[in-house]
Design a protein around this motif. Structure first.
Motif, PDB file in Angstrom:
ATOM      1  N   LEU A 161       9.901 -15.594 -10.374  1.00  0.00           N
ATOM      2  CA  LEU A 161      11.157 -15.451  -9.636  1.00  0.00           C
ATOM      3  C   LEU A 161      11.773 -14.068  -9.865  1.00  0.00           C
ATOM      4  CD1 LEU A 161      12.892 -18.934 -10.028  1.00  0.00           C
ATOM      5  CD2 LEU A 161      12.012 -17.902  -7.927  1.00  0.00           C
ATOM      6  N   GLU A 162      11.722 -13.630 -11.136  1.00  0.00           N
ATOM      7  CA  GLU A 162      12.244 -12.297 -11.474  1.00  0.00           C
ATOM      8  C   GLU A 162      11.460 -11.210 -10.743  1.00  0.00           C
ATOM      9  OE1 GLU A 162      14.805 -11.221 -13.596  1.00  0.00           O
ATOM     10  OE2 GLU A 162      15.405 -13.343 -13.427  1.00  0.00           O
ATOM     11  N   LEU A 163      10.116 -11.395 -10.716  1.00  0.00           N
ATOM     12  CA  LEU A 163       9.258 -10.388 -10.075  1.00  0.00           C
ATOM     13  C   LEU A 163       9.509 -10.307  -8.570  1.00  0.00           C
ATOM     14  CD1 LEU A 163       5.890 -11.153 -11.935  1.00  0.00           C
ATOM     15  CD2 LEU A 163       7.325  -9.130 -12.227  1.00  0.00           C
ATOM     16  N   GLN A 164       9.774 -11.460  -7.988  1.00  0.00           N
ATOM     17  CA  GLN A 164       9.958 -11.513  -6.529  1.00  0.00           C
ATOM     18  C   GLN A 164      11.196 -10.744  -6.074  1.00  0.00           C
ATOM     19  OE1 GLN A 164       9.744 -15.727  -5.979  1.00  0.00           O
ATOM     20  NE2 GLN A 164       7.608 -15.670  -5.289  1.00  0.00           N
ATOM     21  N   LYS A 165      12.083 -10.444  -7.022  1.00  0.00           N
ATOM     22  CA  LYS A 165      13.284  -9.677  -6.661  1.00  0.00           C
ATOM     23  C   LYS A 165      12.940  -8.231  -6.303  1.00  0.00           C
ATOM     24  CE  LYS A 165      16.389 -12.440  -9.524  1.00  0.00           C
ATOM     25  NZ  LYS A 165      17.022 -12.485 -10.831  1.00  0.00           N
ATOM     26  N   ASN A 166      11.731  -7.798  -6.696  1.00  0.00           N
ATOM     27  CA  ASN A 166      11.333  -6.416  -6.407  1.00  0.00           C
ATOM     28  C   ASN A 166      10.648  -6.322  -5.040  1.00  0.00           C
ATOM     29  OD1 ASN A 166      11.951  -5.181  -9.097  1.00  0.00           O
ATOM     30  ND2 ASN A 166      10.519  -6.782  -9.725  1.00  0.00           N
ATOM     31  N   PRO A 167      11.209  -5.559  -4.106  1.00  0.00           N
ATOM     32  CA  PRO A 167      10.618  -5.475  -2.764  1.00  0.00           C
ATOM     33  C   PRO A 167       9.256  -4.788  -2.732  1.00  0.00           C
ATOM     34  CG  PRO A 167      12.495  -3.968  -2.997  1.00  0.00           C
ATOM     35  CD  PRO A 167      12.445  -4.772  -4.248  1.00  0.00           C
ATOM     36  N   GLU A 168       8.940  -4.012  -3.804  1.00  0.00           N
ATOM     37  CA  GLU A 168       7.639  -3.316  -3.840  1.00  0.00           C
ATOM     38  C   GLU A 168       6.494  -4.313  -4.008  1.00  0.00           C
ATOM     39  OE1 GLU A 168      10.138  -2.792  -5.884  1.00  0.00           O
ATOM     40  OE2 GLU A 168      10.700  -0.664  -5.897  1.00  0.00           O
ATOM     41  N   ILE A 169       6.804  -5.497  -4.514  1.00  0.00           N
ATOM     42  CA  ILE A 169       5.754  -6.488  -4.760  1.00  0.00           C
ATOM     43  C   ILE A 169       5.532  -7.335  -3.510  1.00  0.00           C
ATOM     44  CG2 ILE A 169       5.107  -8.517  -6.152  1.00  0.00           C
ATOM     45  CD1 ILE A 169       6.694  -7.248  -8.461  1.00  0.00           C
TER      46      ILE A 169
ATOM     47  N   ASP B 257       0.822  -1.212   0.000  1.00  0.00           N
ATOM     48  CA  ASP B 257       0.000   0.000   0.000  1.00  0.00           C
ATOM     49  C   ASP B 257       0.862   1.271   0.000  1.00  0.00           C
ATOM     50  OD1 ASP B 257      -2.293  -1.355  -0.120  1.00  0.00           O
ATOM     51  OD2 ASP B 257      -2.898  -1.046   1.986  1.00  0.00           O
ATOM     52  N   SER B 258       2.075   1.147   0.585  1.00  0.00           N
ATOM     53  CA  SER B 258       2.934   2.319   0.783  1.00  0.00           C
ATOM     54  C   SER B 258       3.687   2.750  -0.474  1.00  0.00           C
ATOM     55  CB  SER B 258       3.952   1.986   1.882  1.00  0.00           C
ATOM     56  OG  SER B 258       4.637   0.791   1.528  1.00  0.00           O
ATOM     57  N   ILE B 259       3.508   2.053  -1.553  1.00  0.00           N
ATOM     58  CA  ILE B 259       4.289   2.347  -2.766  1.00  0.00           C
ATOM     59  C   ILE B 259       4.027   3.767  -3.285  1.00  0.00           C
ATOM     60  CG2 ILE B 259       2.616   1.379  -4.443  1.00  0.00           C
ATOM     61  CD1 ILE B 259       5.191   0.174  -5.830  1.00  0.00           C
ATOM     62  N   GLN B 260       5.109   4.419  -3.734  1.00  0.00           N
ATOM     63  CA  GLN B 260       5.011   5.798  -4.217  1.00  0.00           C
ATOM     64  C   GLN B 260       4.784   5.811  -5.725  1.00  0.00           C
ATOM     65  OE1 GLN B 260       5.113   8.466  -2.006  1.00  0.00           O
ATOM     66  NE2 GLN B 260       5.070   6.741  -0.555  1.00  0.00           N
ATOM     67  N   PRO B 261       4.066   6.850  -6.215  1.00  0.00           N
ATOM     68  CA  PRO B 261       3.799   6.908  -7.667  1.00  0.00           C
ATOM     69  C   PRO B 261       5.066   6.804  -8.509  1.00  0.00           C
ATOM     70  CG  PRO B 261       2.522   8.566  -6.519  1.00  0.00           C
ATOM     71  CD  PRO B 261       3.383   7.948  -5.483  1.00  0.00           C
ATOM     72  N   GLY B 262       6.136   7.434  -8.071  1.00  0.00           N
ATOM     73  CA  GLY B 262       7.394   7.373  -8.837  1.00  0.00           C
ATOM     74  C   GLY B 262       7.912   5.954  -8.945  1.00  0.00           C
ATOM     75  N   ASP B 263       7.749   5.216  -7.856  1.00  0.00           N
ATOM     76  CA  ASP B 263       8.239   3.827  -7.848  1.00  0.00           C
ATOM     77  C   ASP B 263       7.434   2.941  -8.795  1.00  0.00           C
ATOM     78  OD1 ASP B 263      10.126   4.509  -6.012  1.00  0.00           O
ATOM     79  OD2 ASP B 263       8.898   3.909  -4.269  1.00  0.00           O
ATOM     80  N   ILE B 264       6.154   3.259  -8.918  1.00  0.00           N
ATOM     81  CA  ILE B 264       5.272   2.445  -9.778  1.00  0.00           C
ATOM     82  C   ILE B 264       5.758   2.483 -11.222  1.00  0.00           C
ATOM     83  CG2 ILE B 264       2.914   2.270 -10.729  1.00  0.00           C
ATOM     84  CD1 ILE B 264       1.983   3.377  -7.947  1.00  0.00           C
ATOM     85  N   SER B 265       6.062   3.721 -11.706  1.00  0.00           N
ATOM     86  CA  SER B 265       6.493   3.798 -13.101  1.00  0.00           C
ATOM     87  C   SER B 265       7.843   3.116 -13.291  1.00  0.00           C
ATOM     88  CB  SER B 265       6.505   5.248 -13.595  1.00  0.00           C
ATOM     89  OG  SER B 265       7.173   6.044 -12.666  1.00  0.00           O
ATOM     90  N   LYS B 266       8.735   3.235 -12.305  1.00  0.00           N
ATOM     91  CA  LYS B 266      10.038   2.561 -12.399  1.00  0.00           C
ATOM     92  C   LYS B 266       9.841   1.042 -12.444  1.00  0.00           C
ATOM     93  CE  LYS B 266      13.022   5.745  -9.961  1.00  0.00           C
ATOM     94  NZ  LYS B 266      13.624   5.967  -8.640  1.00  0.00           N
ATOM     95  N   LEU B 267       8.973   0.577 -11.533  1.00  0.00           N
ATOM     96  CA  LEU B 267       8.718  -0.875 -11.443  1.00  0.00           C
ATOM     97  C   LEU B 267       8.105  -1.397 -12.740  1.00  0.00           C
ATOM     98  CD1 LEU B 267       8.696  -3.392  -9.589  1.00  0.00           C
ATOM     99  CD2 LEU B 267       6.401  -2.713  -8.858  1.00  0.00           C
ATOM    100  N   THR B 268       7.135  -0.639 -13.251  1.00  0.00           N
ATOM    101  CA  THR B 268       6.484  -1.032 -14.496  1.00  0.00           C
ATOM    102  C   THR B 268       7.510  -1.153 -15.619  1.00  0.00           C
ATOM    103  OG1 THR B 268       4.523   0.139 -13.776  1.00  0.00           O
ATOM    104  CG2 THR B 268       4.626  -0.426 -16.108  1.00  0.00           C
ATOM    105  N   ALA B 269       8.380  -0.145 -15.725  1.00  0.00           N
ATOM    106  CA  ALA B 269       9.400  -0.159 -16.778  1.00  0.00           C
ATOM    107  C   ALA B 269      10.324  -1.347 -16.610  1.00  0.00           C
ATOM    108  CB  ALA B 269      10.191   1.151 -16.732  1.00  0.00           C
ATOM    109  N   SER B 270      10.690  -1.636 -15.350  1.00  0.00           N
ATOM    110  CA  SER B 270      11.611  -2.760 -15.124  1.00  0.00           C
ATOM    111  C   SER B 270      10.947  -4.107 -15.454  1.00  0.00           C
ATOM    112  CB  SER B 270      12.111  -2.696 -13.674  1.00  0.00           C
ATOM    113  OG  SER B 270      11.974  -3.905 -13.008  1.00  0.00           O
ATOM    114  N   ILE B 271       9.658  -4.249 -15.119  1.00  0.00           N
ATOM    115  CA  ILE B 271       8.954  -5.524 -15.415  1.00  0.00           C
ATOM    116  C   ILE B 271       8.837  -5.735 -16.921  1.00  0.00           C
ATOM    117  CG2 ILE B 271       6.687  -6.652 -15.253  1.00  0.00           C
ATOM    118  CD1 ILE B 271       6.483  -5.476 -12.393  1.00  0.00           C
TER     119      ILE B 271
END
Lengths: 222, 279
Positions: free
Chosen positions: B129-137, B54-68
């Motif tokens: 496994l790749e996704l689990q490397k992201n702490p935001e998830i 829930d605590s994820i920041q909008p900036g992090d979302i776009s970064k995460l999306t790009a990385s996925i």
């Protein structure tokens, strides 16, 4: 016309002919006699090129048994009129259609077929029955239809395998009289029979006998 | 062709046999095509839901999306906010989540679509496994059970389809061949007599082959008409928003008619050959 030159033929279990030679000429009337199993039918089937000699040479109207090609066999058969003991009529069609069959096969036009069939039915004496089915006819009438079918193509020779085999003596003689009449008009007739009564009554005709694996000309003594 | 009369009952029965064989093949193909389509539909719906904290920041979302998006097999990534999740909940369950819980417990998430060839358990597990490397998830969910069912059944379905195709094709050929052979056997005497009085092989063969052709054509046309009626019924009964029941198209129906006609023609040609071997 038909020339058997040193013909031999054997079934796997039985030898029928050894070195048989004889000739049938244009316009002849010939009886072929012999006991049952001596090969009368086989000899006739050779003329129709259903069977082929194992040695020797058979020439029928210039077709040599050694060299005849498969497509030529139907051509030869259309020049021969064949009459069978069991008539071999097609039971799913009427007298007219049975007799017309060889003409259809020869590719003739319907009006010519009609004319020829009516003529030959008249000649053999079954014109009135042309619309009947074979099973509506007596044995003698069926044999007449079979003769009509054999004659409709105006063959050089009419071959008859036991044509009276299934008929009573009176009807048998009527059939023979019909064949004599056909012969009188110029067609050669070759009859295989074991009806010695008829053979004796027509002793003036040529008689071939199969005996001891040979075919011999014989003369009936008085 | 007048000299070769046909027995009406024999013609009717062999036409019906051809119709049944073609009908069977048509029904089989319809079932086969639609079962494959159904499995594909289920597979197409497979996607990964990555639930975020829930605590994820909008900036992090776009970064995460790009990385996925850089992970192999990922077709596109869609962000679903808490509010959008609540809307979807309301659409699907017909109830406002706030009425149930007084607060919105639904987490924000990323809906990850994959290319078709990556929709297998093995490949999705690797992506997971790749996704689990992201702490935001916080959690990763996909329709693992559905995929398991598809993977387990798609192989058996291919096997079943092939086996049925072989069985139906061979039994059709056998059935039609036998029916036509019986029809020709019934005419054995006619053929024999025709041969003896000087008919050529072509003269005898042609009417039989023509007869086989017309029986094949009539039989397969009959089958196609029956098939269309049946399929029309199935179409109206089983088509809904989720699944569009496929009817064999015109091209395929024409192929079925060609198949039936060929079966009839070849069946006759092969059967008559047997009787003409002797000169």
């Amino acid at each position: 016309m038909i020339n058997f030159n040193n013909i031999s033929y054997a079934y796997p279990s039985k030898e029928l002919f050894t070195d048989v030679s004889f000739q049938i000429d244009k316009g002849e009337f010939v009886f072929l006699i012999g006991e049952s199993g001596t090969g009368k039918t086989s000899l006739l089937r050779m003329i129709n090129m259903e069977l082929f000699p194992q040695s020797g040479e058979l020439v029928v109207y210039g077709f040599n048994s050694r060299y005849i090609k498969k497509p030529e066999i139907p051509v030869l058969r259309r020049k021969i009129g064949f009459v069978f003991q069991d008539y071999k009529l097609l039971n799913d069609r009427d007298v007219f259609e049975n007799v017309a069959l060889p003409l259809y096969l020869a590719g003739m036009k319907p009006d010519i077929i009609k004319k020829k069939v009516y003529n030959v039915l008249n000649e053999v004496g079954v014109f009135d029955s042309y619309k009947k089915m074979p099973n509506e006819l007596s044995g003698g009438e069926q044999q007449r239809v079979s003769i009509a079918r054999a004659m409709v193509n105006e063959p050089y020779i009419l071959i008859a395998d036991e044509p009276t085999g299934n008929l009573d003596p009176f009807v048998s003689f009527e059939i023979i009289k019909l064949l004599l009449n056909i012969n009188y008009k110029g067609t050669a007739v070759f009859i295989a029979t074991h009806n010695y009564d008829i053979v004796r009554r027509l002793k003036s005709k040529r008689l071939l006998q199969i005996k001891d694996k040979k075919v011999l000309d014989v003369v009936i003594k008085e | 062709m007048r000299y070769l009369k046909t027995a009406k009952s024999a013609v009717i029965s062999s036409t019906i046999v051809i119709a049944l064989a073609v009908l069977l093949l048509g029904i089989y193909l319809t079932i086969s095509i639609n079962s494959v389509k159904l499995l594909k539909l289920i597979r197409d719906k497979v996607e990964i839901d990555a639930y975020l904290h829930d605590s994820i920041q909008p900036g992090d979302i776009s970064k995460l999306t790009a990385s996925i998006k850089t992970i192999g097999g990922v077709k596109n990534v869609t962000y679903i906010s808490k509010e959008e999740a609540a809307k979807i909940f309301a659409e699907e369950f017909g109830q406002d989540i706030l009425e149930v819980f007084d607060y919105n417990p639904l987490p924000p998430s990323l809906k990850i679509n994959l290319y078709d060839e990556y929709k297998t358990i093995d490949r999705i597990e690797k992506i997971k496994l790749e996704l689990q490397k992201n702490p935001e998830i916080a959690d990763i969910v996909y329709a693992q059970k559905n995929l398991e069912i598809i993977e387990r059944n798609s192989q058996s379905l291919v096997f079943l389809n092939l086996s049925l195709l072989i069985i139906i094709t061979f039994s059709s050929i056998f059935l039609i061949g036998n029916t036509i052979r019986l029809m020709i056997v019934a005419k054995k005497d006619t053929i024999e007599i025709m041969k003896l009085i000087g008919a050529t092989k072509e003269t005898i063969r042609t009417p039989f082959i023509m007869e086989g052709f017309f029986q094949g054509l009539a039989g397969s046309l009959l089958a196609v008409i029956i098939l269309q009626i049946f399929l029309g019924y199935f179409y109206s009964t089983y088509t809904n928003n989720d699944f569009n029941f496929s009817i064999i198209d015109t091209k395929f129906l024409i192929l079925l008619v060609i198949f039936g006609t060929l079966l009839g023609t070849l069946g006759s040609a092969i059967s008559i050959r047997r009787f003409l071997k002797i000169a």
